[in-house]
Design an enzyme around this catalytic site. Structure first.
Site, PDB file in Angstrom:
ATOM      1  N   HIS A 106      -9.288   5.741  -3.283  1.00  0.00           N
ATOM      2  CA  HIS A 106      -7.926   7.091  -4.237  1.00  0.00           C
ATOM      3  C   HIS A 106      -8.316   7.276  -5.534  1.00  0.00           C
ATOM      4  CE1 HIS A 106      -5.141   7.150  -0.627  1.00  0.00           C
ATOM      5  NE2 HIS A 106      -5.136   5.936  -0.410  1.00  0.00           N
TER       6      HIS A 106
HETATM    7 ZN    ZN Z   1      -5.045   4.683   1.256  1.00  0.00          ZN
END
Ligand code: ZN
Ligand code: ZN
Length: 147
Positions: A106
């Site tokens: 992320h």
């Molecule tokens: Zn994730």
């Protein structure tokens, strides 16, 4: 593993040239695209082309260390280009906190939105929660050999 990767939505993004997902970056090791549910001003995912399920499948080795290092570098370059002058954060969810069983980094350009999402991506220490990419790299960095 082959059967697993056939039903994996991230493998489909990597392998299907007609995928609706717009790729922000592709190379021989990784691809990057926007998270379908952005939780920050910019929220990208960088995934390996190879189906590696989770951070638990990574080992302290040159190969895994350089893969994660490369994922991080690609994420940093994208955010540097698209959202300079903002705070950037990079990290992984260990199971059971991960949403898709295909390793994904992320990449956030803050602020988070909506605000409460910060909880999901807060590091909860060694027992769960978000693992900062730099912390994972520490764990994967090959130990100096005893010469
Ligand atoms: Zn994730
Ligand atoms: Zn996959």
């Amino acid at each position: 593993m082959a059967g697993e990767s056939q039903t994996c939505i991230f493998c489909q993004i990597v392998n299907d040239p007609n995928s609706a997902t717009r790729l922000l970056h592709t190379d021989e090791k990784v691809v990057a695209f926007q998270d379908i549910k952005p939780a920050a001003r910019r929220h990208y995912l960088v995934i390996p082309n190879e189906h590696i399920p989770t951070v638990r499948d990574l080992q302290r080795s040159d190969e895994d260390y350089s893969l994660v290092k490369h994922m991080l570098r690609v994420g940093q370059e994208l955010l540097q280009k698209d959202a300079p002058q903002t705070i950037h954060r990079f990290g992984f969810h260990p199971p059971p906190f991960n949403s898709v069983d295909h390793l994904h980094l992320h990449c956030f350009a803050l602020p988070y939105m909506p605000r409460w999402k910060v909880v999901k991506y807060k590091s909860l220490g060694p027992f769960g929660g978000f693992i900062e990419a730099e912390k994972l790299l520490e764990k994967l960095r090959p130990l100096p050999s005893n010469v």
